[in-house]
Design a protein around this motif. Structure first.
Motif, PDB file in Angstrom:
ATOM      1  N   TRP A   1       0.807  -1.218   0.000  1.00 52.09           N
ATOM      2  CA  TRP A   1       0.000   0.000   0.000  1.00 52.09           C
ATOM      3  C   TRP A   1       0.841   1.269   0.000  1.00 52.09           C
ATOM      4  O   TRP A   1       0.590   2.202  -0.726  1.00 52.09           O
ATOM      5  CB  TRP A   1      -0.929  -0.018   1.220  1.00 52.09           C
ATOM      6  CG  TRP A   1      -2.096   0.915   1.090  1.00 52.09           C
ATOM      7  CD1 TRP A   1      -3.227   0.697   0.389  1.00 52.09           C
ATOM      8  CD2 TRP A   1      -2.235   2.202   1.698  1.00 52.09           C
ATOM      9  NE1 TRP A   1      -4.071   1.758   0.501  1.00 52.09           N
ATOM     10  CE2 TRP A   1      -3.494   2.686   1.304  1.00 52.09           C
ATOM     11  CE3 TRP A   1      -1.412   2.981   2.536  1.00 52.09           C
ATOM     12  CZ2 TRP A   1      -3.963   3.934   1.719  1.00 52.09           C
ATOM     13  CZ3 TRP A   1      -1.888   4.212   2.947  1.00 52.09           C
ATOM     14  CH2 TRP A   1      -3.147   4.677   2.530  1.00 52.09           C
ATOM     15  N   GLY A   2       1.876   1.236   0.800  1.00 53.81           N
ATOM     16  CA  GLY A   2       2.618   2.470   1.002  1.00 53.81           C
ATOM     17  C   GLY A   2       3.863   2.640   0.150  1.00 53.81           C
ATOM     18  O   GLY A   2       4.533   3.656   0.234  1.00 53.81           O
ATOM     19  N   SER A   3       4.192   1.646  -0.679  1.00 56.47           N
ATOM     20  CA  SER A   3       5.447   1.807  -1.404  1.00 56.47           C
ATOM     21  C   SER A   3       5.243   1.689  -2.911  1.00 56.47           C
ATOM     22  O   SER A   3       4.336   1.018  -3.383  1.00 56.47           O
ATOM     23  CB  SER A   3       6.477   0.763  -0.936  1.00 56.47           C
ATOM     24  OG  SER A   3       6.106  -0.506  -1.409  1.00 56.47           O
ATOM     25  N   SER A   4       6.086   2.392  -3.647  1.00 53.61           N
ATOM     26  CA  SER A   4       6.031   2.347  -5.100  1.00 53.61           C
ATOM     27  C   SER A   4       6.996   1.294  -5.591  1.00 53.61           C
ATOM     28  O   SER A   4       8.167   1.297  -5.224  1.00 53.61           O
ATOM     29  CB  SER A   4       6.436   3.712  -5.675  1.00 53.61           C
ATOM     30  OG  SER A   4       5.490   4.670  -5.315  1.00 53.61           O
ATOM     31  N   GLN A   5       6.518   0.368  -6.406  1.00 50.97           N
ATOM     32  CA  GLN A   5       7.416  -0.686  -6.865  1.00 50.97           C
ATOM     33  C   GLN A   5       6.869  -1.317  -8.142  1.00 50.97           C
ATOM     34  O   GLN A   5       5.682  -1.219  -8.433  1.00 50.97           O
ATOM     35  CB  GLN A   5       7.542  -1.756  -5.782  1.00 50.97           C
ATOM     36  CG  GLN A   5       6.196  -2.443  -5.531  1.00 50.97           C
ATOM     37  CD  GLN A   5       6.213  -3.358  -4.335  1.00 50.97           C
ATOM     38  OE1 GLN A   5       5.315  -3.318  -3.505  1.00 50.97           O
ATOM     39  NE2 GLN A   5       7.245  -4.175  -4.239  1.00 50.97           N
ATOM     40  N   GLU A   6       7.743  -1.966  -8.875  1.00 50.31           N
ATOM     41  CA  GLU A   6       7.285  -2.692 -10.043  1.00 50.31           C
ATOM     42  C   GLU A   6       6.637  -3.992  -9.590  1.00 50.31           C
ATOM     43  O   GLU A   6       7.123  -4.638  -8.662  1.00 50.31           O
ATOM     44  CB  GLU A   6       8.450  -3.016 -10.997  1.00 50.31           C
ATOM     45  CG  GLU A   6       7.930  -3.752 -12.206  1.00 50.31           C
ATOM     46  CD  GLU A   6       8.986  -4.087 -13.247  1.00 50.31           C
ATOM     47  OE1 GLU A   6      10.180  -3.888 -12.981  1.00 50.31           O
ATOM     48  OE2 GLU A   6       8.583  -4.546 -14.326  1.00 50.31           O
ATOM     49  N   LEU A   7       5.502  -4.352 -10.225  1.00 49.85           N
ATOM     50  CA  LEU A   7       4.867  -5.627  -9.938  1.00 49.85           C
ATOM     51  C   LEU A   7       5.339  -6.597 -11.005  1.00 49.85           C
ATOM     52  O   LEU A   7       4.752  -6.694 -12.080  1.00 49.85           O
ATOM     53  CB  LEU A   7       3.348  -5.469  -9.936  1.00 49.85           C
ATOM     54  CG  LEU A   7       2.830  -4.411  -8.945  1.00 49.85           C
ATOM     55  CD1 LEU A   7       1.326  -4.262  -9.049  1.00 49.85           C
ATOM     56  CD2 LEU A   7       3.216  -4.768  -7.518  1.00 49.85           C
ATOM     57  N   THR A   8       6.425  -7.291 -10.699  1.00 47.84           N
ATOM     58  CA  THR A   8       7.125  -8.050 -11.740  1.00 47.84           C
ATOM     59  C   THR A   8       6.272  -9.168 -12.322  1.00 47.84           C
ATOM     60  O   THR A   8       6.380  -9.504 -13.492  1.00 47.84           O
ATOM     61  CB  THR A   8       8.431  -8.643 -11.194  1.00 47.84           C
ATOM     62  OG1 THR A   8       8.127  -9.268  -9.950  1.00 47.84           O
ATOM     63  CG2 THR A   8       9.471  -7.563 -10.986  1.00 47.84           C
ATOM     64  N   LYS A   9       5.405  -9.738 -11.482  1.00 48.91           N
ATOM     65  CA  LYS A   9       4.588 -10.840 -11.975  1.00 48.91           C
ATOM     66  C   LYS A   9       3.597 -10.327 -13.024  1.00 48.91           C
ATOM     67  O   LYS A   9       3.372 -10.965 -14.060  1.00 48.91           O
ATOM     68  CB  LYS A   9       3.848 -11.491 -10.816  1.00 48.91           C
ATOM     69  CG  LYS A   9       3.106 -12.740 -11.239  1.00 48.91           C
ATOM     70  CD  LYS A   9       2.392 -13.357 -10.058  1.00 48.91           C
ATOM     71  CE  LYS A   9       3.212 -14.491  -9.476  1.00 48.91           C
ATOM     72  NZ  LYS A   9       2.573 -15.079  -8.305  1.00 48.91           N
ATOM     73  N   LEU A  10       3.006  -9.168 -12.750  1.00 47.83           N
ATOM     74  CA  LEU A  10       2.067  -8.590 -13.713  1.00 47.83           C
ATOM     75  C   LEU A  10       2.805  -8.171 -14.988  1.00 47.83           C
ATOM     76  O   LEU A  10       2.323  -8.373 -16.091  1.00 47.83           O
ATOM     77  CB  LEU A  10       1.331  -7.392 -13.113  1.00 47.83           C
ATOM     78  CG  LEU A  10       0.403  -7.686 -11.932  1.00 47.83           C
ATOM     79  CD1 LEU A  10      -0.397  -6.445 -11.558  1.00 47.83           C
ATOM     80  CD2 LEU A  10      -0.547  -8.821 -12.254  1.00 47.83           C
ATOM     81  N   THR A  11       3.984  -7.582 -14.809  1.00 44.72           N
ATOM     82  CA  THR A  11       4.787  -7.205 -15.975  1.00 44.72           C
ATOM     83  C   THR A  11       5.042  -8.426 -16.845  1.00 44.72           C
ATOM     84  O   THR A  11       4.839  -8.392 -18.066  1.00 44.72           O
ATOM     85  CB  THR A  11       6.147  -6.613 -15.543  1.00 44.72           C
ATOM     86  OG1 THR A  11       5.911  -5.466 -14.733  1.00 44.72           O
ATOM     87  CG2 THR A  11       6.972  -6.206 -16.753  1.00 44.72           C
ATOM     88  N   ALA A  12       5.441  -9.521 -16.190  1.00 48.64           N
ATOM     89  CA  ALA A  12       5.758 -10.736 -16.937  1.00 48.64           C
ATOM     90  C   ALA A  12       4.528 -11.243 -17.684  1.00 48.64           C
ATOM     91  O   ALA A  12       4.593 -11.638 -18.846  1.00 48.64           O
ATOM     92  CB  ALA A  12       6.281 -11.812 -15.983  1.00 48.64           C
ATOM     93  N   ALA A  13       3.367 -11.202 -17.018  1.00 49.42           N
ATOM     94  CA  ALA A  13       2.135 -11.683 -17.655  1.00 49.42           C
ATOM     95  C   ALA A  13       1.810 -10.850 -18.886  1.00 49.42           C
ATOM     96  O   ALA A  13       1.539 -11.391 -19.961  1.00 49.42           O
ATOM     97  CB  ALA A  13       0.973 -11.619 -16.663  1.00 49.42           C
ATOM     98  N   MET A  14       1.853  -9.525 -18.743  1.00 51.13           N
ATOM     99  CA  MET A  14       1.487  -8.648 -19.851  1.00 51.13           C
ATOM    100  C   MET A  14       2.461  -8.830 -21.015  1.00 51.13           C
ATOM    101  O   MET A  14       2.072  -8.765 -22.172  1.00 51.13           O
ATOM    102  CB  MET A  14       1.488  -7.167 -19.417  1.00 51.13           C
ATOM    103  CG  MET A  14       0.512  -6.809 -18.323  1.00 51.13           C
ATOM    104  SD  MET A  14      -1.179  -7.283 -18.643  1.00 51.13           S
ATOM    105  CE  MET A  14      -1.728  -5.996 -19.749  1.00 51.13           C
ATOM    106  N   TYR A  15       3.728  -9.061 -20.680  1.00 48.93           N
ATOM    107  CA  TYR A  15       4.729  -9.195 -21.728  1.00 48.93           C
ATOM    108  C   TYR A  15       4.611 -10.547 -22.431  1.00 48.93           C
ATOM    109  O   TYR A  15       4.547 -10.630 -23.655  1.00 48.93           O
ATOM    110  CB  TYR A  15       6.138  -9.020 -21.150  1.00 48.93           C
ATOM    111  CG  TYR A  15       7.182  -8.994 -22.228  1.00 48.93           C
ATOM    112  CD1 TYR A  15       7.423  -7.820 -22.939  1.00 48.93           C
ATOM    113  CD2 TYR A  15       7.911 -10.140 -22.565  1.00 48.93           C
ATOM    114  CE1 TYR A  15       8.353  -7.789 -23.961  1.00 48.93           C
ATOM    115  CE2 TYR A  15       8.842 -10.110 -23.585  1.00 48.93           C
ATOM    116  CZ  TYR A  15       9.058  -8.929 -24.276  1.00 48.93           C
ATOM    117  OH  TYR A  15       9.978  -8.903 -25.286  1.00 48.93           O
TER     118      TYR A  15
END
Lengths: 267, 267, 292
Positions: free
Chosen positions: A62-76
């Motif tokens: 909730w409080g931190s900005s970060q890449e969601l690598t699993k979602l990135t991988a899925a979209m790619y």
């Protein structure tokens, strides 16, 4: 047709076989068709690739900005699957390339965290008998319109591949105390700026890497799309897309035409 | 309804864009001033129901409990009201132009709406009155939606403008058990639903027919066709309206040379 | 522009004055409302009419065709595979509409119809297709001849605009017929959870991919076979409709349609292109907004 990739549905094999007899289908407009013909390519047929992909759950902190690598991988990966299948269809037709590629994502109500990724374009073949495939031996792909394709060829460049980079990023929510403390102030929200900046940089970097891999010397028509899809407003996909281009061998003397300036009476 | 013509005679006002103005001057048409015609009226609320059958559909089946005959017919009260309103507004605009000594009205815009509720109608026409210096006063002022170089092209190719036109036809569909039987899918797939086909056809062919009658010896070009459907319990309406410019051909058409093909480098 | 100004000077008078108007027009051949030109309607813009004239055609009138076909009750209940009834009703509605527009083309002694607008409506019990366009015929020049030399065995139907028709025909290609492929497919019913076990995984749903991919290919294959039937060698400007059915979200509607074309000239002729740069961008005029 015995060598049809197992990846393609059986209907595709039959349809492509019919196209090999010389009939073509295309979603190019009449103008685009004539321009593609003008630079020596003939349409072979509409090709497509599709993939329905389940996108795994990943919640951002909730409080931190970060890449969601699993979602990135899925979209790619899902886009890659769709693109590869489209390239396979083009390959079956003996195409040199695919023009006017569109990449779409459909979310269906019954989909439960899954989405359909579709790539559609028109496969083309050079009429001069030369091969215009890219460094990887695959048909070139490009999202340029027929007009842009014609103009690009005039400059001595050829498209190599539709290149993309994606990054799904979670942007931190702001704490209540933070919000209250800043009421009435004009100031930069540094963490927001930084998060958006990082996400865009990642997407663009990945796209550039793809362009390097296909031997492109540059990317034209690059654009950056930002979409939240179905994840709520704090999770954003940054998609960077463009056509990787390289100079055509033997195109040294080519210089682009100088346009006549006109003023039209169209309203 | 009586325009104030006492203004300074040397000053014109017009709705023309600069290119349109330039074209008018080169055609020796002098803009005079903006003219308008307006009509606001009431439409009798029961007139919508006074239709008459064009075709009956007897019951198609023995199994149905109720044997009712459906029909499709015209409801022309509403159509007459709207066409009358348009004609009145047009006459007023032309009257205003005639008072100014104009020969024609160019760039006519038509706006039609229900200002308060479905039982009222409002028609507003406006355009720029023009005169040909030196020509004698006309018996009838002409009008057209075209202006500028498009108008010049029209005349060059052998047409002259006559009048703006509006026609409209409403078809009414009263359901009987024929419709209930085939139209509700109870019977199966593949039955032609005649009442629906006929209602759609009647509205369109009616509007075209009215336009043809209106345009004796002249042609109606640049038609825009609008079709509106309203479905109620057991009764549906399909309304088709046509708008366009009546033009008259006074010369055999000169074949136009092949157009110059260009590619625009503006994005 | 003197012809135009002369023409306007004579406008608005009785037919008797047309002789005077005609003599003022430089090229002369006068006919008060040229024979056969009366009562024509067309939804083409003037530019399109001029372009048609440049290839030897003229508009005749607005023509349309309507097809409304019933769909059996109950086909939208969640099942498996393709919804054959919906597909059959669509194709029948399209061919009924095409038949209707062909009859009107015949009746108006035209050779075909351009700029066909295709309206497709689907409701639970019916599939409706409405086609509207402008029929065209060869225009006669002063000697009574025509420079449109293509002989169509049957009327053509084309959803390309009149402009596209003109441009295409100068390259040697001509439209033949409107062709379409359709597929309505149920999403596989098996729950997503059942097929992958774990919601957190990234995984392709191969049975879903297969079902939808197959349906799309089936629709495109159907369109292609229609192109062969009408003798076309290609199809341009394919329109793709791809959406869930509004009243049955688990069914995906996939339609693809366009105009089958064929090269009738001995070879493709390339247009002479020149590049232009328009310098007529819209000028930004003064804009003021209230600051309160």
């Amino acid at each position: 047709m015995s060598n049809i990739p197992a990846d393609l549905p059986k209907d595709a094999a039959a349809r492509l076989e019919e196209l090999e007899s010389g009939m073509f289908t295309s979603d190019l407009s009449v103008n685009e068709f004539l321009l593609v013909k003008q630079v020596g390519f003939h349409p072979l047929g509409m090709v497509m690739g599709s993939s329905i992909y389940h996108i795994g759950l990943q919640k951002g902190n909730w409080g931190s900005s970060q890449e969601l690598t699993k979602l990135t991988a899925a979209m790619y990966n899902a886009r890659e699957l769709a693109m590869n299948r489209m390239e396979e269809e083009a390959d079956q037709l003996g195409a040199d390339g695919v023009v006017g590629v569109r990449l779409d994502v459909n979310f269906y109500e019954w989909g439960h965290d899954s989405a359909e990724f579709i790539a559609v374009g028109t496969a083309v073949k050079a009429e001069d008998g030369n091969s215009y495939r890219n460094k990887l031996g695959k048909p070139f792909t490009s999202d340029l319109s027929g007009q842009d394709f014609w103009t690009l060829v005039q400059t001595g460049y050829m498209p190599q591949a539709l290149v993309m980079g994606t990054c799904v990023y979670h942007i931190a929510h702001r704490g209540l105390g933070q919000t209250l403390g800043q009421v009435g102030q004009n100031r930069e929200l540094e963490n927001f700026t930084q998060a958006m900046y990082d996400a865009r940089e990642l997407a663009m970097k990945r796209m550039q890497d793809e362009a390097n891999n296909v031997g492109a010397s540059g990317v034209v028509g690059m654009r950056l799309e930002e979409k939240s899809h179905q994840w709520g407003e704090h999770t954003i996909e940054f998609l960077s897309l463009g056509t990787g281009v390289a100079r055509r061998p033997g195109a040294d003397g080519v210089s682009p035409p100088r346009p006549t300036t006109i003023i039209s009476f169209d309203n | 309804m009586t325009p104030d013509t006492a203004g300074a005679p040397n000053i014109f006002d017009s709705g023309l864009t600069t290119p349109d103005f330039a074209a008018c001057i080169s055609m020796n048409l002098q803009p005079v001033r903006l003219v308008q015609g307006y009509y606001c009226g009431q439409i009798s609320s029961w007139s919508a129901y006074s239709g008459y059958p064009v075709r009956n559909y007897p019951c198609a089946c023995a199994e149905m409990d109720m044997h009712t005959t459906g029909w499709v017919g015209r409801v022309d009260d509403l159509d007459r009201a709207w066409m009358g309103a348009h004609q009145t507004a047009l006459d007023r605009m032309l009257q205003e132009a005639a008072t100014l000594g104009a020969h024609g009205v160019v760039g006519v815009t038509t706006e039609m709406s229900h200002p308060t509720n479905a039982n009222s109608c409002e028609v507003h026409l406006y355009g720029t009155a023009v005169l040909s210096p030196g020509a004698r006063a006309p018996q009838q002022v002409w009008s057209t939606q075209l202006a500028g170089h498009k108008l010049a092209k029209l005349v060059e190719t052998g047409y002259v403008p006559s009048s703006v036109a509006y026609s409209r036809c409403t078809a009414m569909l009263v359901e009987g058990c024929n419709m209930e039987y085939y139209g509700s899918g109870r019977c199966g797939t593949g039955y032609i639903i005649n009442p629906i086909q006929d209602a759609h056809s009647l509205a369109r062919s009616g509007a075209i027919e009215v336009a043809r009658q209106m345009s004796q010896g002249v042609s109606l070009y640049g038609v825009s066709m609008e079709v509106h459907e309203t479905e109620g319990r057991g009764t549906s309406y399909v309304t088709c309206s046509l708008r366009g410019s009546l033009v008259r051909r006074v010369r055999a058409t000169l074949p136009l040379g092949p157009p110059v093909t260009t590619v625009s480098l503006a994005s | 522009m003197s012809a135009a100004s002369e023409a306007f000077a004579g406008l608005g008078h009785e037919e008797a004055d047309l002789g005077q108007l005609g003599s003022a027009l430089a090229s002369g051949v006068l006919a008060p409302s040229v024979a056969g030109a009366g009562g024509l309607t067309s939804d083409l813009s003037l530019d399109e009419i001029l372009l048609l004239h440049s290839v030897g055609l003229e508009p005749v009138q607005v023509v349309f065709g309507v097809g409304a076909i019933s769909v059996l009750t109950g086909v939208w209940v969640w099942g498996t595979g393709l919804v054959a009834d919906a597909h059959d009703a669509f194709q029948q509605a399209l061919s009924t509409a095409k038949e209707g527009i062909r009859q009107q083309i015949h009746a108006s002694s035209a050779i075909g119809v351009v700029g066909v607008e295709v309206e497709i409506q689907l409701s639970p019990h019916r599939s409706v297709v409405v086609l509207t366009g402008t029929s065209v015929r060869p225009s006669r020049d002063e000697a009574g001849g025509s420079h449109f030399n293509v002989r169509y065995p049957s009327p053509f139907i084309c959803d390309l605009s009149a402009r596209d028709f003109a441009v295409l025909s100068t390259a040697g290609w001509y439209p033949l017929d409107l062709v379409a492929g359709a597929a309505y497919v149920h999403a596989p019913r098996r729950g997503v959870g059942a097929s992958i076990g774990q919601a957190a995984q990234n995984v392709e749903l191969t049975n879903f991919t297969e079902a939808l991919y197959d349906a799309r290919e089936a629709a495109m294959a159907e369109m292609q076979s229609q192109i062969s039937v009408v003798g076309g060698t290609g199809l341009l400007d394919a329109k793709v409709v791809d959406r869930p059915v509004s009243f049955a979200h688990h069914v995906v509607e996939f339609l693809v349609y366009g105009t089958a074309v064929k090269m009738l000239a001995p070879s493709h002729s390339h247009p002479n292109l020149s590049t232009v740069l328009p310098v007529d961008d819209k000028v930004r005029t003064f804009e003021a907004t209230s600051l309160d």
